[in-house]
Design a protein around this motif. Structure first.
Motif, PDB file in Angstrom:
ATOM      1  N   ARG A 156       0.324  -0.866  -2.743  1.00  0.00           N
ATOM      2  CA  ARG A 156       1.333  -1.810  -3.231  1.00  0.00           C
ATOM      3  C   ARG A 156       1.124  -3.083  -3.076  1.00  0.00           C
ATOM      4  O   ARG A 156       1.320  -4.099  -3.768  1.00  0.00           O
ATOM      5  CB  ARG A 156       2.547  -1.448  -2.542  1.00  0.00           C
ATOM      6  CG  ARG A 156       3.636  -1.704  -2.836  1.00  0.00           C
ATOM      7  CD  ARG A 156       4.971  -0.845  -2.409  1.00  0.00           C
ATOM      8  NE  ARG A 156       4.827  -0.723  -0.983  1.00  0.00           N
ATOM      9  CZ  ARG A 156       5.260   0.312  -0.303  1.00  0.00           C
ATOM     10  NH1 ARG A 156       5.369   1.554  -0.998  1.00  0.00           N
ATOM     11  NH2 ARG A 156       5.259   0.392   0.966  1.00  0.00           N
ATOM     12  N   ALA A 157       0.503  -3.592  -1.654  1.00  0.00           N
ATOM     13  CA  ALA A 157      -0.046  -5.027  -1.342  1.00  0.00           C
ATOM     14  C   ALA A 157      -0.976  -5.344  -2.370  1.00  0.00           C
ATOM     15  O   ALA A 157      -1.468  -6.673  -2.614  1.00  0.00           O
ATOM     16  CB  ALA A 157      -0.348  -4.903  -0.059  1.00  0.00           C
ATOM     17  N   ALA A 158      -2.003  -4.518  -2.600  1.00  0.00           N
ATOM     18  CA  ALA A 158      -3.017  -4.674  -3.618  1.00  0.00           C
ATOM     19  C   ALA A 158      -2.817  -5.227  -4.778  1.00  0.00           C
ATOM     20  O   ALA A 158      -3.121  -6.243  -5.584  1.00  0.00           O
ATOM     21  CB  ALA A 158      -4.227  -3.752  -3.365  1.00  0.00           C
ATOM     22  N   GLU A 159      -1.548  -4.485  -5.491  1.00  0.00           N
ATOM     23  CA  GLU A 159      -1.331  -4.645  -6.757  1.00  0.00           C
ATOM     24  C   GLU A 159      -0.458  -5.973  -6.803  1.00  0.00           C
ATOM     25  O   GLU A 159      -0.548  -6.780  -7.792  1.00  0.00           O
ATOM     26  CB  GLU A 159      -0.262  -3.379  -7.230  1.00  0.00           C
ATOM     27  CG  GLU A 159      -1.559  -2.291  -7.661  1.00  0.00           C
ATOM     28  CD  GLU A 159      -0.623  -1.091  -8.246  1.00  0.00           C
ATOM     29  OE1 GLU A 159       0.718  -1.351  -8.679  1.00  0.00           O
ATOM     30  OE2 GLU A 159      -1.113  -0.322  -8.351  1.00  0.00           O
ATOM     31  N   LEU A 160       0.232  -6.348  -5.900  1.00  0.00           N
ATOM     32  CA  LEU A 160       1.040  -7.539  -5.786  1.00  0.00           C
ATOM     33  C   LEU A 160       0.330  -8.559  -5.810  1.00  0.00           C
ATOM     34  O   LEU A 160       0.513  -9.582  -6.474  1.00  0.00           O
ATOM     35  CB  LEU A 160       2.110  -7.700  -4.463  1.00  0.00           C
ATOM     36  CG  LEU A 160       2.922  -8.592  -4.593  1.00  0.00           C
ATOM     37  CD1 LEU A 160       3.875  -9.013  -5.732  1.00  0.00           C
ATOM     38  CD2 LEU A 160       3.751  -8.452  -3.326  1.00  0.00           C
ATOM     39  N   PHE A 161      -0.847  -8.717  -4.992  1.00  0.00           N
ATOM     40  CA  PHE A 161      -1.746  -9.837  -5.010  1.00  0.00           C
ATOM     41  C   PHE A 161      -2.503  -9.977  -6.450  1.00  0.00           C
ATOM     42  O   PHE A 161      -2.586 -10.931  -6.837  1.00  0.00           O
ATOM     43  CB  PHE A 161      -2.830  -9.689  -3.947  1.00  0.00           C
ATOM     44  CG  PHE A 161      -3.799 -10.909  -3.526  1.00  0.00           C
ATOM     45  CD1 PHE A 161      -2.945 -11.915  -3.064  1.00  0.00           C
ATOM     46  CD2 PHE A 161      -4.996 -10.840  -3.614  1.00  0.00           C
ATOM     47  CE1 PHE A 161      -3.710 -13.052  -2.681  1.00  0.00           C
ATOM     48  CE2 PHE A 161      -5.651 -11.886  -3.563  1.00  0.00           C
ATOM     49  CZ  PHE A 161      -5.073 -13.169  -3.085  1.00  0.00           C
TER      50      PHE A 161
END
Length: 576
Positions: free
Chosen positions: A136-141
């Motif tokens: 989730r964090a990687a996709e948001l970044f």
């Protein structure tokens, strides 16, 4: 740049007393604060033998911002062509067709990134359906930087050089924050000058803060704005669920606190003096437009600084390495140490949010914790460090003797060097990292839960008063109950002098350090079970598979973590 001063605007409206003029009269010029930019939440049976230890109260439910109302600010107008440094600019490749069709489809996404249809709010909803918090964090970044790939950004820009991303899509950040939400927060009555909101101005080289005391009343705040003052909302995550959601995801990507400030600037004004910060800054232009100038660090000592600068003057700056006008949907990144200033053009206001991270997160900050601990261990375990200094060392050591050629001096220096090299053998590197992780968890925002996660966690547990008594109170966890950590980054095991501590973020506040660190003292036999949950994430495991001695211990550990909001179950424990 045309800076619209408060006195000039006041002369345009004779006979009206402004909040700014009242503040100037009451405080006096000598008391107007010039300050630099600030920094930037059971049933019976044996229980797990853990004690909640905290020095502050547990944070309860957070009040949400009321429904937004229209803001008293002018709408943005089409901006002029901006002068940019081409080598620092990335342009999003939007699909063809009419501008309206482009807005409906959203900008092109980089590989593996969800399309940005519906702006930031829709993206956050989609990410809520991604099970693994790390993914989730990687996709948001990736979405934050698109169309620039994160690996390219890390290799060429991160801590090195500014980056400008032009998207040509005013709706890219839709639903993240707006002037309407700022107005709604003011009307909600919880915003206070100084604590949550700064009123600032910068004219003729003078930066001033005009904060009255107490509550930020809408009439006073908007009067300051009408008189040419900028507004800085210091903790938008406390008032905006979307900003809270964005930061709570990004903090896991950075492994460092993600914070934010929101800036609303009137047309034709500038709110802050040129300065550099001690954070990595991502400027997201939400409304209107703003003229930015970014300058390289002036010396090696100002590259990646540990502390922000005081206000600087134009005479102290050289030529900017990047000068541009940000429009809604654009992104500007600059590393800590890069001097910057932003001002509004005469024809439009500006609303932007600065997302920040990596404050005090350097190798030097780690060594600050590591070296004293290494020296303490060496003193305890190695007699070499406890031997006395030579009786006559003051005769040949010291600055006065620094140019002397002396065999005793040479031997003394070599001895110090050997002790420092040997100190590495005593360095408790993992323990020092755990201490930094412990501090990071205190900095963290609490996780944002989807409706499904709430229903399967303590936060949606249906215990209630009904028909004259409590209902659905017992937490019925069995050996077959399937469990999983709510998020990978919400806990940290630390082995400390007082025992094994489990630090967690679920009871943090949305306001920075409003609560004391939250932790449980865990009996050592439960650490294997917690490590098993970490290694199993994001997969669900049955309680019976936890590596504890007895089934009673397994159920007790699961119950304890569930009660602290750290676990979710695969299915709700009670159907409502």
């Amino acid at each position: 740049m045309e800076a619209g001063g408060a006195e000039e605007q006041q002369r345009r409206r004779p006979g009206r007393l402004s909040a700014l003029s009242v503040y100037r009269r009451a405080a006096g010029a000598g008391r107007l604060e010039r300050r630099r930019r600030g920094p930037l939440l059971p049933a019976g049976g044996k229980r797990a033998r853990a004690r909640a230890r905290r020095s502050g109260p547990v944070s309860g439910a957070q009040a949400e911002a009321p429904p937004p109302v229209p803001p008293p600010v002018p709408p943005p107008v089409p901006p002029p062509v901006a002068a940019t440094a081409p080598s620092l600019v990335a342009r999003a490749k939007a699909p063809g067709g009419s501008p309206e069709a482009k807005r409906q489809r959203g900008p092109a996404a980089s590989p593996g990134v969800p399309a940005a249809e519906g702006g930031a709010a829709a993206l956050l909803r989609r990410l809520g359906r991604v099970a693994d918090s790390r993914r989730r964090a990687a996709e948001l970044f990736r979405w934050l930087l698109a169309p620039v790939r994160p690996d390219v950004f890390a290799a060429r820009r991160w801590e090195r050089a500014p980056l400008l991303v032009r998207r040509g899509d005013p709706g890219y950040y839709a639903g993240l924050f707006s002037t309407a939400e700022l107005d709604a927060a003011l009307r909600g009555g919880r915003v206070r000058f100084g604590a949550h909101l700064d009123v600032t101005s910068y004219a003729e080289g003078v930066r001033e803060t005009h904060n009255p005391c107490c509550r930020a009343l809408p009439a006073v705040v908007w009067d300051f704005y009408q008189n040419g003052c900028s507004l800085r909302l210091l903790c938008p995550q406390a008032f905006s669920p979307a900003v809270w959601h964005l930061l709570s995801i990004l903090q896991e990507h950075f492994g460092s606190m993600a914070g934010a400030n929101v800036y609303l600037t009137p047309p034709g004004t500038q709110g802050f003096a040129p300065h550099y910060d001690d954070i990595e800054a991502f400027v997201l232009q939400l409304e209107g437009k703003k003229h930015w100038r970014v300058y390289s660090p002036r010396s090696d000592a100002e590259v990646l600084p540990r502390f922000s600068s005081p206000n600087l003057t134009q005479a102290e700056l050289g030529d900017p390495v990047l000068e541009t006008v940000l429009e809604a949907g654009d992104l500007l990144y600059f590393p800590r140490g890069f001097i910057h200033q932003g001002d509004c053009l005469p024809d439009a206001h500006s609303l932007h949010i600065t997302v920040s991270s990596y404050q005090r997160n350097s190798w030097g900050d780690l060594l600050e914790k590591l070296l004293p601990a290494a020296l303490q261990m060496a003193l305890e375990e190695d007699v070499e460090y406890r031997k006395g200094l030579p009786m006559d060392y003051l005769r040949y050591m010291g600055v006065a003797n620094s140019d002397a050629v002396d065999a005793q001096r040479t031997a003394f220096i070599e001895k110090v060097q050997s002790l420092i090299k040997k100190l590495v053998d005593y360095a408790p590197i993992d323990a020092a990292v755990d201490q930094r992780a412990k501090s990071f968890l205190h900095d963290c925002l609490p996780p944002v839960l989807t409706e499904s996660e709430k229903a399967r966690s303590m936060y949606g547990f249906p215990a209630r008063w009904q028909d004259g008594g409590p209902r659905d109170v017992d937490i019925l966890i069995t050996k077959d109950t399937e469990i999983c950590l709510l998020s990978h980054g919400i806990i940290r095991l630390c082995n400390e002098e007082a025992g094994v501590m489990l630090y967690y973020t679920t009871e943090n506040s949305r306001v920075y350090h409003e609560e004391e660190p939250k932790f449980l003292e865990i009996d050592p036999e439960y650490t294997d079970g917690i490590e098993f949950l970490l290694s199993s994430y994001p997969n669900y495991v049955s309680v019976d598979t936890l590596p504890c001695e007895t089934l009673e211990d397994r159920i007790s550990l699961a119950m304890l973590l569930f009660e602290k909001g750290i676990l979710t179950t695969k299915k709700p424990l009670v159907e409502v």
